[in-house]
Design an enzyme around this catalytic site. Structure first.
Site, PDB file in Angstrom:
ATOM      1  CG  ASP A  64      43.888  36.111  29.112  1.00 13.49           C
ATOM      2  OD1 ASP A  64      43.369  36.061  30.231  1.00 13.49           O
ATOM      3  OD2 ASP A  64      43.778  37.083  28.340  1.00 13.49           O
ATOM      4  CE  LYS A  91      47.039  33.741  35.122  1.00 12.87           C
ATOM      5  NZ  LYS A  91      46.975  34.170  33.716  1.00 12.87           N
ATOM      6  N   GLY A 143      40.492  36.879  34.543  1.00  8.25           N
ATOM      7  CA  GLY A 143      39.369  36.029  34.139  1.00  8.25           C
ATOM      8  C   GLY A 143      39.939  34.635  33.992  1.00  8.25           C
ATOM      9  CD  GLN A 188      46.371  40.441  36.607  1.00  7.66           C
ATOM     10  OE1 GLN A 188      46.936  40.422  37.674  1.00  7.66           O
ATOM     11  NE2 GLN A 188      45.051  40.374  36.518  1.00  7.66           N
ATOM     12  CB  THR A 248      38.071  40.311  32.172  1.00  4.37           C
ATOM     13  OG1 THR A 248      38.629  39.299  33.009  1.00  4.37           O
ATOM     14  CG2 THR A 248      37.574  41.446  33.039  1.00  4.37           C
ATOM     15  CB  THR A 249      37.239  43.209  28.245  1.00  4.44           C
ATOM     16  OG1 THR A 249      38.309  42.557  27.551  1.00  4.44           O
ATOM     17  CG2 THR A 249      37.790  43.862  29.494  1.00  4.44           C
ATOM     18  CE  LYS A 305      43.534  28.346  24.266  1.00  7.50           C
ATOM     19  NZ  LYS A 305      42.784  29.603  24.464  1.00  7.50           N
TER      20      LYS A 305
HETATM   21  P1  GDP Z   1      43.874  32.352  32.583  1.00 11.58           P
HETATM   22  O1  GDP Z   1      43.512  33.783  32.722  1.00 11.58           O
HETATM   23  O2  GDP Z   1      45.347  32.124  32.530  1.00 11.58           O
HETATM   24  O3  GDP Z   1      43.208  31.462  33.600  1.00 11.58           O
HETATM   25  O4  GDP Z   1      43.316  31.900  31.150  1.00 11.58           O
HETATM   26  P2  GDP Z   1      41.866  32.237  30.539  1.00 11.58           P
HETATM   27  O5  GDP Z   1      40.861  31.370  31.207  1.00 11.58           O
HETATM   28  O6  GDP Z   1      41.603  33.693  30.515  1.00 11.58           O
HETATM   29  O7  GDP Z   1      42.093  31.835  29.026  1.00 11.58           O
HETATM   30  C1  GDP Z   1      42.418  30.555  28.643  1.00 11.58           C
HETATM   31  C2  GDP Z   1      41.340  30.041  27.687  1.00 11.58           C
HETATM   32  O8  GDP Z   1      41.808  28.876  27.046  1.00 11.58           O
HETATM   33  C3  GDP Z   1      40.057  29.638  28.382  1.00 11.58           C
HETATM   34  O9  GDP Z   1      38.979  29.829  27.499  1.00 11.58           O
HETATM   35  C4  GDP Z   1      40.269  28.144  28.656  1.00 11.58           C
HETATM   36  O10 GDP Z   1      39.040  27.424  28.738  1.00 11.58           O
HETATM   37  C5  GDP Z   1      41.024  27.741  27.420  1.00 11.58           C
HETATM   38  N1  GDP Z   1      42.005  26.661  27.595  1.00 11.58           N
HETATM   39  C6  GDP Z   1      42.840  26.412  28.635  1.00 11.58           C
HETATM   40  N2  GDP Z   1      43.680  25.404  28.329  1.00 11.58           N
HETATM   41  C7  GDP Z   1      43.365  25.010  27.076  1.00 11.58           C
HETATM   42  C8  GDP Z   1      43.904  24.022  26.188  1.00 11.58           C
HETATM   43  O11 GDP Z   1      44.853  23.323  26.495  1.00 11.58           O
HETATM   44  N3  GDP Z   1      43.319  23.914  24.960  1.00 11.58           N
HETATM   45  C9  GDP Z   1      42.274  24.694  24.581  1.00 11.58           C
HETATM   46  N4  GDP Z   1      41.767  24.528  23.359  1.00 11.58           N
HETATM   47  N5  GDP Z   1      41.756  25.635  25.385  1.00 11.58           N
HETATM   48  C10 GDP Z   1      42.302  25.791  26.605  1.00 11.58           C
HETATM   49  P1  IMO Z   2      44.409  36.896  33.731  1.00 13.55           P
HETATM   50  O1  IMO Z   2      44.604  36.664  35.206  1.00 13.55           O
HETATM   51  C1  IMO Z   2      45.116  39.332  30.173  1.00 13.55           C
HETATM   52  C2  IMO Z   2      45.705  43.637  30.811  1.00 13.55           C
HETATM   53  C3  IMO Z   2      44.599  44.502  30.215  1.00 13.55           C
HETATM   54  C4  IMO Z   2      45.395  45.748  29.856  1.00 13.55           C
HETATM   55  C5  IMO Z   2      46.398  45.849  31.013  1.00 13.55           C
HETATM   56  C6  IMO Z   2      45.996  46.818  32.112  1.00 13.55           C
HETATM   57  O2  IMO Z   2      43.070  36.485  33.247  1.00 13.55           O
HETATM   58  O3  IMO Z   2      45.535  36.317  32.968  1.00 13.55           O
HETATM   59  P2  IMO Z   2      44.173  46.671  34.058  1.00 13.55           P
HETATM   60  O4  IMO Z   2      42.671  46.601  33.980  1.00 13.55           O
HETATM   61  O5  IMO Z   2      44.793  45.536  34.794  1.00 13.55           O
HETATM   62  O6  IMO Z   2      44.644  48.002  34.548  1.00 13.55           O
HETATM   63  O7  IMO Z   2      44.658  46.568  32.510  1.00 13.55           O
HETATM   64  O8  IMO Z   2      46.496  44.541  31.549  1.00 13.55           O
HETATM   65  N1  IMO Z   2      45.238  42.576  31.717  1.00 13.55           N
HETATM   66  C7  IMO Z   2      45.114  41.292  31.378  1.00 13.55           C
HETATM   67  N2  IMO Z   2      45.305  40.669  30.188  1.00 13.55           N
HETATM   68  N3  IMO Z   2      44.785  38.616  31.266  1.00 13.55           N
HETATM   69  C8  IMO Z   2      44.625  39.202  32.477  1.00 13.55           C
HETATM   70  O9  IMO Z   2      44.423  38.498  33.611  1.00 13.55           O
HETATM   71  C9  IMO Z   2      44.764  40.615  32.556  1.00 13.55           C
HETATM   72  N4  IMO Z   2      44.648  41.505  33.554  1.00 13.55           N
HETATM   73  C10 IMO Z   2      44.957  42.696  33.042  1.00 13.55           C
HETATM   74  O10 IMO Z   2      44.023  43.898  29.094  1.00 13.55           O
HETATM   75  O11 IMO Z   2      46.117  45.544  28.689  1.00 13.55           O
HETATM   76 MG    MG Z   3      42.333  35.226  31.790  1.00  9.85          MG
END
Ligand code: GDP
Ligand code: IMO
Ligand code: MG
Length: 417
Positions: free
Chosen positions: A16, A19, A43, A225, A303-304, A334
Protein backbone atom coordinates in the site's frame (compact mmCIF):
# COMPACT_ATOMS: atom_id res chain seq x y z
CA UNK A 1 21.50 -1.38 -20.93
CA UNK A 2 20.89 1.70 -23.02
CA UNK A 3 18.60 -0.06 -25.44
CA UNK A 4 16.21 -0.98 -22.63
CA UNK A 5 13.24 1.11 -21.54
CA UNK A 6 12.10 -1.19 -18.75
CA UNK A 7 11.13 -0.26 -15.18
CA UNK A 8 9.83 -2.12 -12.19
CA UNK A 9 7.85 -0.52 -9.37
CA UNK A 10 8.30 -2.35 -6.07
CA UNK A 11 6.91 -1.75 -2.60
CA UNK A 12 9.69 -1.43 -0.03
CA UNK A 13 7.41 -1.69 3.02
CA UNK A 14 4.34 -3.78 3.93
CA UNK A 15 2.35 -2.89 0.80
CA UNK A 16 0.00 0.00 0.00
CA UNK A 17 2.87 2.41 -0.67
CA UNK A 18 1.02 3.95 -3.63
CA UNK A 19 2.41 1.68 -6.37
CA UNK A 20 -0.82 1.84 -8.39
CA UNK A 21 -0.83 5.62 -8.52
CA UNK A 22 2.80 5.68 -9.70
CA UNK A 23 2.23 3.02 -12.35
CA UNK A 24 -0.79 4.95 -13.64
CA UNK A 25 1.40 8.06 -13.98
CA UNK A 26 4.35 6.23 -15.53
CA UNK A 27 2.05 4.34 -17.92
CA UNK A 28 0.88 7.40 -19.82
CA UNK A 29 3.28 6.54 -22.65
CA UNK A 30 3.99 2.88 -21.84
CA UNK A 31 3.71 0.09 -24.37
CA UNK A 32 3.18 -2.64 -21.80
CA UNK A 33 2.31 -2.79 -18.09
CA UNK A 34 2.76 -6.22 -16.56
CA UNK A 35 1.80 -7.64 -13.15
CA UNK A 36 4.23 -10.38 -12.15
CA UNK A 37 3.15 -11.80 -8.79
CA UNK A 38 0.53 -11.77 -6.03
CA UNK A 39 -3.17 -11.89 -6.73
CA UNK A 40 -6.38 -10.20 -5.63
CA UNK A 41 -4.86 -9.60 -2.20
CA UNK A 42 -3.43 -6.51 -3.90
CA UNK A 43 -5.50 -3.34 -4.07
CA UNK A 44 -3.98 -0.65 -6.29
CA UNK A 45 -5.81 2.67 -6.33
CA UNK A 46 -5.90 4.97 -9.33
CA UNK A 47 -8.22 7.79 -10.40
CA UNK A 48 -9.93 7.88 -13.77
CA UNK A 49 -11.91 10.96 -14.78
CA UNK A 50 -12.13 11.91 -11.12
CA UNK A 51 -13.43 8.49 -10.10
CA UNK A 52 -11.58 6.22 -7.69
CA UNK A 53 -10.77 2.80 -9.10
CA UNK A 54 -9.29 0.00 -6.99
CA UNK A 55 -7.65 -2.63 -9.14
CA UNK A 56 -6.94 -6.06 -7.67
CA UNK A 57 -5.69 -7.94 -10.73
CA UNK A 58 -5.76 -5.64 -13.73
CA UNK A 59 -2.47 -3.79 -14.23
CA UNK A 60 -2.68 -0.10 -13.30
CA UNK A 61 -1.90 1.07 -16.85
CA UNK A 62 -5.36 0.05 -18.07
CA UNK A 63 -6.72 3.57 -18.52
CA UNK A 64 -4.15 4.33 -21.24
CA UNK A 65 -5.84 2.89 -24.38
CA UNK A 66 -2.48 2.36 -26.09
CA UNK A 67 -1.03 0.19 -23.34
CA UNK A 68 -1.07 -3.61 -23.38
CA UNK A 69 -1.80 -4.89 -19.86
CA UNK A 70 -0.40 -8.28 -19.12
CA UNK A 71 -0.92 -10.65 -16.19
CA UNK A 72 2.10 -12.92 -15.76
CA UNK A 73 2.66 -16.58 -14.92
CA UNK A 74 3.39 -16.12 -11.20
CA UNK A 75 0.16 -14.23 -10.50
CA UNK A 76 -2.65 -16.22 -8.87
CA UNK A 77 -5.88 -15.09 -10.51
CA UNK A 78 -9.42 -15.33 -9.16
CA UNK A 79 -11.52 -15.55 -12.34
CA UNK A 80 -14.61 -14.03 -10.74
CA UNK A 81 -12.79 -11.01 -9.31
CA UNK A 82 -11.15 -10.60 -12.71
CA UNK A 83 -14.52 -10.73 -14.52
CA UNK A 84 -16.03 -8.15 -12.15
CA UNK A 85 -13.07 -5.86 -12.71
CA UNK A 86 -13.45 -6.07 -16.48
CA UNK A 87 -17.19 -5.32 -16.27
CA UNK A 88 -16.49 -2.28 -14.10
CA UNK A 89 -13.80 -1.00 -16.46
CA UNK A 90 -15.95 -1.52 -19.55
CA UNK A 91 -18.81 0.37 -17.86
CA UNK A 92 -16.46 3.31 -17.43
CA UNK A 93 -15.71 3.16 -21.15
CA UNK A 94 -12.28 1.56 -20.70
CA UNK A 95 -12.08 -1.18 -23.29
CA UNK A 96 -10.14 -4.27 -22.22
CA UNK A 97 -10.65 -6.34 -25.37
CA UNK A 98 -7.42 -7.27 -27.08
CA UNK A 99 -5.20 -5.38 -24.67
CA UNK A 100 -5.83 -7.01 -21.30
CA UNK A 101 -4.11 -10.37 -21.53
CA UNK A 102 -3.49 -13.27 -19.17
CA UNK A 103 -0.59 -15.67 -19.57
CA UNK A 104 -1.62 -19.26 -20.32
CA UNK A 105 0.73 -20.19 -17.45
CA UNK A 106 -1.15 -18.11 -14.84
CA UNK A 107 -2.70 -20.19 -12.03
CA UNK A 108 -6.31 -19.85 -10.95
CA UNK A 109 -7.71 -19.29 -7.47
CA UNK A 110 -10.84 -21.39 -7.03
CA UNK A 111 -13.44 -21.53 -4.26
CA UNK A 112 -11.68 -24.28 -2.32
CA UNK A 113 -8.59 -22.05 -2.00
CA UNK A 114 -10.68 -19.27 -0.43
CA UNK A 115 -12.45 -21.67 1.93
CA UNK A 116 -9.15 -23.15 3.10
CA UNK A 117 -7.57 -19.71 3.50
CA UNK A 118 -10.42 -18.62 5.79
CA UNK A 119 -10.39 -21.84 7.85
CA UNK A 120 -6.63 -21.80 8.29
CA UNK A 121 -6.32 -18.12 9.09
CA UNK A 122 -8.93 -18.49 11.83
CA UNK A 123 -6.38 -20.74 13.56
CA UNK A 124 -3.13 -19.14 12.40
CA UNK A 125 -4.07 -15.47 12.95
CA UNK A 126 -1.95 -13.92 10.19
CA UNK A 127 -4.87 -11.71 9.20
CA UNK A 128 -4.82 -12.68 5.54
CA UNK A 129 -7.09 -11.05 2.98
CA UNK A 130 -9.01 -14.39 2.72
CA UNK A 131 -8.64 -14.29 -1.05
CA UNK A 132 -7.18 -17.79 -1.23
CA UNK A 133 -3.61 -16.63 -1.80
CA UNK A 134 -1.76 -19.07 0.48
CA UNK A 135 -3.55 -22.23 -0.68
CA UNK A 136 -3.24 -21.16 -4.35
CA UNK A 137 0.53 -20.69 -4.06
CA UNK A 138 0.81 -24.02 -2.22
CA UNK A 139 -0.75 -25.67 -5.27
CA UNK A 140 1.59 -23.78 -7.58
CA UNK A 141 4.75 -24.91 -5.81
CA UNK A 142 3.16 -28.33 -5.29
CA UNK A 143 2.91 -28.61 -9.10
CA UNK A 144 -0.84 -29.08 -9.06
CA UNK A 145 -2.35 -25.68 -9.75
CA UNK A 146 -4.99 -25.23 -12.44
CA UNK A 147 -3.44 -22.96 -15.03
CA UNK A 148 -5.31 -21.02 -17.70
CA UNK A 149 -3.94 -23.41 -20.34
CA UNK A 150 -5.55 -26.36 -18.50
CA UNK A 151 -9.01 -24.97 -19.27
CA UNK A 152 -8.55 -25.89 -22.91
CA UNK A 153 -7.54 -29.48 -22.21
CA UNK A 154 -10.67 -31.02 -20.67
CA UNK A 155 -9.38 -34.60 -20.45
CA UNK A 156 -6.13 -34.03 -18.65
CA UNK A 157 -7.87 -31.40 -16.52
CA UNK A 158 -10.28 -34.03 -15.23
CA UNK A 159 -7.40 -36.24 -14.06
CA UNK A 160 -5.70 -33.28 -12.43
CA UNK A 161 -8.90 -32.22 -10.68
CA UNK A 162 -9.50 -35.72 -9.39
CA UNK A 163 -6.11 -35.71 -7.69
CA UNK A 164 -6.61 -32.18 -6.33
CA UNK A 165 -10.09 -32.80 -4.93
CA UNK A 166 -8.97 -36.03 -3.27
CA UNK A 167 -6.78 -33.92 -1.00
CA UNK A 168 -8.84 -30.70 -0.82
CA UNK A 169 -12.05 -32.48 0.14
CA UNK A 170 -10.28 -34.40 2.90
CA UNK A 171 -8.93 -31.14 4.30
CA UNK A 172 -12.24 -29.33 3.98
CA UNK A 173 -13.98 -32.20 5.79
CA UNK A 174 -11.46 -31.91 8.61
CA UNK A 175 -12.40 -28.23 8.92
CA UNK A 176 -16.11 -29.14 8.91
CA UNK A 177 -16.69 -27.55 5.51
CA UNK A 178 -18.72 -28.76 2.53
CA UNK A 179 -16.77 -30.63 -0.11
CA UNK A 180 -16.54 -29.92 -3.85
CA UNK A 181 -17.99 -31.98 -6.70
CA UNK A 182 -15.61 -32.98 -9.49
CA UNK A 183 -18.10 -32.82 -12.35
CA UNK A 184 -19.44 -29.43 -11.32
CA UNK A 185 -16.00 -27.85 -11.15
CA UNK A 186 -14.96 -29.52 -14.37
CA UNK A 187 -18.02 -28.09 -16.14
CA UNK A 188 -17.40 -24.62 -14.75
CA UNK A 189 -13.77 -24.67 -15.85
CA UNK A 190 -14.07 -26.24 -19.28
CA UNK A 191 -17.29 -24.58 -20.36
CA UNK A 192 -17.86 -21.19 -18.75
CA UNK A 193 -14.31 -20.21 -17.85
CA UNK A 194 -12.68 -21.66 -20.97
CA UNK A 195 -14.99 -19.54 -23.12
CA UNK A 196 -14.32 -16.45 -21.05
CA UNK A 197 -10.54 -16.88 -21.01
CA UNK A 198 -10.39 -17.60 -24.75
CA UNK A 199 -10.75 -13.79 -25.12
CA UNK A 200 -7.87 -13.01 -22.78
CA UNK A 201 -5.39 -15.89 -22.91
CA UNK A 202 -1.90 -15.14 -24.17
CA UNK A 203 0.60 -17.85 -25.08
CA UNK A 204 4.38 -17.67 -24.99
CA UNK A 205 4.65 -14.64 -22.77
CA UNK A 206 8.40 -15.18 -22.22
CA UNK A 207 9.40 -14.69 -25.87
CA UNK A 208 6.95 -11.81 -26.18
CA UNK A 209 8.25 -9.85 -23.20
CA UNK A 210 11.91 -10.47 -24.03
CA UNK A 211 11.46 -9.39 -27.64
CA UNK A 212 9.52 -6.31 -26.55
CA UNK A 213 12.26 -5.40 -24.07
CA UNK A 214 15.06 -6.04 -26.60
CA UNK A 215 13.39 -3.79 -29.15
CA UNK A 216 13.26 -0.87 -26.71
CA UNK A 217 9.53 -0.95 -25.90
CA UNK A 218 8.57 0.91 -22.75
CA UNK A 219 7.62 -1.80 -20.27
CA UNK A 220 6.53 -1.25 -16.69
CA UNK A 221 6.50 -4.18 -14.33
CA UNK A 222 4.01 -3.63 -11.54
CA UNK A 223 4.97 -5.06 -8.17
CA UNK A 224 2.36 -6.03 -5.60
CA UNK A 225 2.64 -6.07 -1.79
CA UNK A 226 5.99 -4.98 -0.36
CA UNK A 227 9.41 -6.41 0.50
CA UNK A 228 8.56 -6.95 4.18
CA UNK A 229 5.69 -9.24 3.13
CA UNK A 230 8.01 -11.50 1.08
CA UNK A 231 7.46 -15.18 1.90
CA UNK A 232 11.17 -15.66 2.67
CA UNK A 233 12.68 -12.23 3.30
CA UNK A 234 9.71 -10.64 5.10
CA UNK A 235 8.42 -10.81 8.65
CA UNK A 236 7.67 -14.55 8.48
CA UNK A 237 5.09 -15.94 9.26
CA UNK A 238 3.26 -12.60 9.01
CA UNK A 239 3.75 -12.34 5.27
CA UNK A 240 1.98 -13.20 2.05
CA UNK A 241 2.69 -16.49 0.25
CA UNK A 242 4.66 -15.17 -2.71
CA UNK A 243 7.96 -13.51 -3.40
CA UNK A 244 7.50 -9.77 -3.47
CA UNK A 245 11.07 -8.65 -4.12
CA UNK A 246 12.84 -8.17 -7.45
CA UNK A 247 13.57 -11.86 -8.11
CA UNK A 248 9.85 -12.52 -8.50
CA UNK A 249 9.88 -10.49 -11.70
CA UNK A 250 12.63 -12.47 -13.37
CA UNK A 251 11.03 -15.74 -12.24
CA UNK A 252 7.58 -14.82 -13.46
CA UNK A 253 8.41 -13.46 -16.90
CA UNK A 254 11.62 -15.36 -17.57
CA UNK A 255 13.41 -12.09 -18.16
CA UNK A 256 17.03 -11.63 -17.11
CA UNK A 257 17.81 -9.07 -14.37
CA UNK A 258 20.19 -7.06 -16.56
CA UNK A 259 17.27 -6.23 -18.86
CA UNK A 260 15.59 -4.17 -16.13
CA UNK A 261 16.80 -0.59 -16.36
CA UNK A 262 14.98 1.30 -13.58
CA UNK A 263 14.21 -0.34 -10.27
CA UNK A 264 11.87 2.05 -8.49
CA UNK A 265 11.37 1.35 -4.78
CA UNK A 266 8.31 2.97 -3.23
CA UNK A 267 8.07 4.23 0.34
CA UNK A 268 5.46 6.39 2.04
CA UNK A 269 6.39 9.37 4.20
CA UNK A 270 5.28 7.17 7.12
CA UNK A 271 4.74 3.44 7.51
CA UNK A 272 1.57 1.36 7.53
CA UNK A 273 0.75 -2.28 7.87
CA UNK A 274 -2.52 -4.27 7.56
CA UNK A 275 -2.89 -7.53 9.45
CA UNK A 276 -0.76 -8.98 12.25
CA UNK A 277 3.01 -8.96 12.72
CA UNK A 278 5.90 -6.91 14.07
CA UNK A 279 6.05 -3.16 13.38
CA UNK A 280 8.91 -1.48 15.32
CA UNK A 281 7.84 2.13 14.69
CA UNK A 282 4.11 1.64 15.23
CA UNK A 283 2.34 4.55 16.93
CA UNK A 284 -0.28 3.51 19.52
CA UNK A 285 -3.79 4.18 18.23
CA UNK A 286 -4.65 6.48 21.17
CA UNK A 287 -1.98 9.01 20.13
CA UNK A 288 -3.16 11.96 18.06
CA UNK A 289 -0.35 11.43 15.52
CA UNK A 290 -1.74 7.95 14.79
CA UNK A 291 -5.23 9.34 14.41
CA UNK A 292 -3.97 12.07 12.10
CA UNK A 293 -2.09 9.61 9.80
CA UNK A 294 -5.01 7.20 9.81
CA UNK A 295 -7.66 9.80 9.01
CA UNK A 296 -5.83 12.28 6.77
CA UNK A 297 -4.03 9.43 4.97
CA UNK A 298 -7.35 7.51 4.68
CA UNK A 299 -5.49 4.43 5.83
CA UNK A 300 -8.07 1.72 5.27
CA UNK A 301 -7.19 -1.43 3.32
CA UNK A 302 -8.02 -1.21 -0.39
CA UNK A 303 -8.88 -4.91 -0.46
CA UNK A 304 -10.46 -5.63 2.93
CA UNK A 305 -11.42 -2.18 4.24
CA UNK A 306 -9.55 -2.89 7.51
CA UNK A 307 -7.95 0.05 9.32
CA UNK A 308 -4.23 0.07 8.59
CA UNK A 309 -1.81 0.29 11.52
CA UNK A 310 0.39 3.39 11.25
CA UNK A 311 3.90 4.37 12.38
CA UNK A 312 6.87 6.60 11.61
CA UNK A 313 9.05 5.85 8.60
CA UNK A 314 11.71 3.34 9.56
CA UNK A 315 14.88 4.24 7.62
CA UNK A 316 17.17 1.33 8.57
CA UNK A 317 14.57 -1.10 7.25
CA UNK A 318 14.13 1.04 4.12
CA UNK A 319 17.89 0.68 3.56
CA UNK A 320 17.56 -3.07 4.03
CA UNK A 321 14.70 -3.54 1.54
CA UNK A 322 16.26 -1.09 -0.93
CA UNK A 323 19.47 -3.15 -0.70
CA UNK A 324 17.67 -6.45 -1.36
CA UNK A 325 15.95 -5.00 -4.41
CA UNK A 326 18.95 -3.09 -5.76
CA UNK A 327 16.79 -0.01 -6.28
CA UNK A 328 18.14 2.57 -8.72
CA UNK A 329 15.73 5.22 -7.43
CA UNK A 330 13.14 5.84 -4.79
CA UNK A 331 9.61 7.23 -5.00
CA UNK A 332 8.26 8.89 -1.87
CA UNK A 333 4.47 9.07 -1.56
CA UNK A 334 1.88 10.71 0.69
CA UNK A 335 4.14 13.55 1.80
CA UNK A 336 1.03 15.77 1.87
CA UNK A 337 -0.50 13.66 4.66
CA UNK A 338 2.06 14.91 7.20
CA UNK A 339 0.97 18.57 6.84
CA UNK A 340 -0.80 19.72 9.99
CA UNK A 341 1.00 17.43 12.46
CA UNK A 342 2.64 19.37 15.33
CA UNK A 343 5.70 17.08 15.33
CA UNK A 344 6.98 14.66 12.69
CA UNK A 345 9.40 11.81 13.43
CA UNK A 346 11.70 9.54 11.49
CA UNK A 347 13.35 6.47 12.87
CA UNK A 348 17.01 6.02 12.01
CA UNK A 349 18.20 3.69 14.79
CA UNK A 350 17.05 1.12 17.30
CA UNK A 351 17.78 0.01 20.79
CA UNK A 352 18.81 -3.63 20.85
CA UNK A 353 19.78 -5.08 24.24
CA UNK A 354 20.49 -1.57 25.54
CA UNK A 355 22.73 -0.66 22.58
CA UNK A 356 22.00 1.90 19.88
CA UNK A 357 22.29 0.36 16.40
CA UNK A 358 21.40 1.64 12.95
CA UNK A 359 21.29 -1.64 11.07
CA UNK A 360 18.06 -3.52 10.46
CA UNK A 361 17.88 -7.28 10.20
CA UNK A 362 14.70 -9.24 9.74
CA UNK A 363 15.76 -11.84 12.30
CA UNK A 364 16.06 -9.32 15.11
CA UNK A 365 12.87 -7.43 14.28
CA UNK A 366 11.00 -8.67 17.35
CA UNK A 367 13.72 -7.31 19.64
CA UNK A 368 14.22 -3.96 17.89
CA UNK A 369 12.90 -0.96 19.75
CA UNK A 370 12.51 2.16 17.68
CA UNK A 371 14.66 5.04 18.91
CA UNK A 372 12.63 7.52 16.76
CA UNK A 373 15.88 9.37 16.46
CA UNK A 374 14.90 12.37 14.31
CA UNK A 375 12.24 14.96 15.05
CA UNK A 376 10.98 17.83 12.91
CA UNK A 377 8.73 20.73 13.80
CA UNK A 378 5.42 20.28 12.01
CA UNK A 379 4.42 22.21 8.94
CA UNK A 380 1.14 23.44 7.45
CA UNK A 381 2.37 23.19 3.88
CA UNK A 382 5.09 20.98 2.49
CA UNK A 383 6.81 23.92 0.81
CA UNK A 384 7.91 25.05 4.32
CA UNK A 385 11.51 24.70 5.51
CA UNK A 386 10.82 22.03 8.09
CA UNK A 387 9.23 19.78 5.46
CA UNK A 388 12.30 20.28 3.26
CA UNK A 389 14.53 19.23 6.18
CA UNK A 390 12.40 16.11 6.62
CA UNK A 391 12.73 15.29 2.92
CA UNK A 392 16.52 15.85 3.01
CA UNK A 393 16.87 13.65 6.07
CA UNK A 394 15.24 10.82 4.17
CA UNK A 395 17.33 11.44 1.08
CA UNK A 396 20.56 11.49 3.15
CA UNK A 397 19.74 8.12 4.69
CA UNK A 398 18.55 6.02 1.76
CA UNK A 399 20.85 4.45 -0.82
CA UNK A 400 19.29 5.85 -4.02
CA UNK A 401 18.04 9.21 -5.25
CA UNK A 402 14.43 10.15 -4.59
CA UNK A 403 13.20 10.94 -8.08
CA UNK A 404 9.44 11.03 -7.63
CA UNK A 405 7.48 12.63 -4.79
CA UNK A 406 3.74 12.13 -4.61
CA UNK A 407 1.70 14.81 -2.88
CA UNK A 408 -1.86 13.68 -3.46
CA UNK A 409 -3.87 10.70 -4.73
CA UNK A 410 -4.49 11.98 -8.26
CA UNK A 411 -2.22 11.25 -11.22
CA UNK A 412 -0.67 14.68 -11.52
CA UNK A 413 -0.12 15.29 -7.79
CA UNK A 414 3.50 14.42 -8.39
CA UNK A 415 6.88 16.18 -8.35
CA UNK A 416 9.71 14.83 -10.49
CA UNK A 417 13.36 15.43 -9.59
P1 GDP B 1 -0.75 0.32 -3.55
O1 GDP B 1 -1.32 -0.96 -3.06
O2 GDP B 1 0.71 0.45 -3.30
O3 GDP B 1 -1.10 0.62 -4.98
O4 GDP B 1 -1.44 1.46 -2.66
P2 GDP B 1 -3.00 1.57 -2.28
O5 GDP B 1 -3.74 2.05 -3.48
O6 GDP B 1 -3.50 0.34 -1.62
O7 GDP B 1 -2.95 2.66 -1.14
C1 GDP B 1 -2.48 3.94 -1.35
C2 GDP B 1 -3.60 4.93 -1.01
O8 GDP B 1 -3.05 6.22 -0.92
C3 GDP B 1 -4.68 5.01 -2.07
O9 GDP B 1 -5.89 5.36 -1.45
C4 GDP B 1 -4.19 6.15 -2.97
O10 GDP B 1 -5.26 6.81 -3.65
C5 GDP B 1 -3.57 7.07 -1.95
N1 GDP B 1 -2.42 7.85 -2.41
C6 GDP B 1 -1.40 7.49 -3.24
N2 GDP B 1 -0.47 8.46 -3.28
C7 GDP B 1 -0.90 9.45 -2.47
C8 GDP B 1 -0.35 10.71 -2.07
O11 GDP B 1 0.73 11.10 -2.46
N3 GDP B 1 -1.09 11.45 -1.19
C9 GDP B 1 -2.29 11.04 -0.72
N4 GDP B 1 -2.95 11.83 0.13
N5 GDP B 1 -2.83 9.86 -1.07
C10 GDP B 1 -2.14 9.08 -1.92
P1 IMO C 1 -0.79 -4.21 -2.24
O1 IMO C 1 -0.34 -4.76 -3.57
C1 IMO C 1 -1.04 -4.58 2.11
C2 IMO C 1 -1.06 -8.66 3.74
C3 IMO C 1 -2.37 -9.04 4.43
C4 IMO C 1 -1.85 -9.98 5.50
C5 IMO C 1 -0.71 -10.72 4.77
C6 IMO C 1 -1.09 -12.08 4.21
O2 IMO C 1 -2.10 -3.53 -2.31
O3 IMO C 1 0.29 -3.41 -1.63
P2 IMO C 1 -2.55 -12.80 2.10
O4 IMO C 1 -4.01 -12.61 1.81
O5 IMO C 1 -1.65 -12.23 1.06
O6 IMO C 1 -2.23 -14.23 2.42
O7 IMO C 1 -2.29 -11.97 3.47
O8 IMO C 1 -0.32 -9.86 3.71
N1 IMO C 1 -1.20 -8.17 2.36
C7 IMO C 1 -1.17 -6.88 2.01
N2 IMO C 1 -1.06 -5.76 2.77
N3 IMO C 1 -1.08 -4.49 0.76
C8 IMO C 1 -1.14 -5.59 -0.03
O9 IMO C 1 -1.05 -5.54 -1.37
C9 IMO C 1 -1.22 -6.86 0.61
N4 IMO C 1 -1.33 -8.12 0.16
C10 IMO C 1 -1.30 -8.91 1.23
O10 IMO C 1 -3.00 -7.92 4.97
O11 IMO C 1 -1.29 -9.27 6.55
MG1 MG D 1 -2.84 -1.67 -1.82
Amino acid sequence: MDKYNTSVVLGLRWGDEGKGKLIDWLAQDADIVARFQGGPNAGHTIYYQGQKLILHLTPSGITNPNTICLIGPEVVLDPFIFMKEIIKLEKLGISCQGRLLVSSQTSLILDYHKKLDACRDAKQGIGTTKKGIGPAYEDLTGRKSIMVSDLFQPRSLKDKLEMILFEKNALLKAYGQRTFDLDKIHFLLTQELAEFFSNFVFFDVVNYINEAADSGKKILFEGAQGALLDVIQGTVPYVTSSHTIIGALTNSFGIAPQKIKRIIGVIKAYDTRVGSGPFPTEIPTDQTAAQHLQQVGKEFGSTTGRARRVGWLDLPSVRYTAMMNGVTEIALTKLDVLSGLPLVKLNNSYLLNGQLIDKFSIESINELQSANSMEFAGWKNFSEKSSKRFFEAIQDNVPAPIKLVSIGPHRDDLIQF
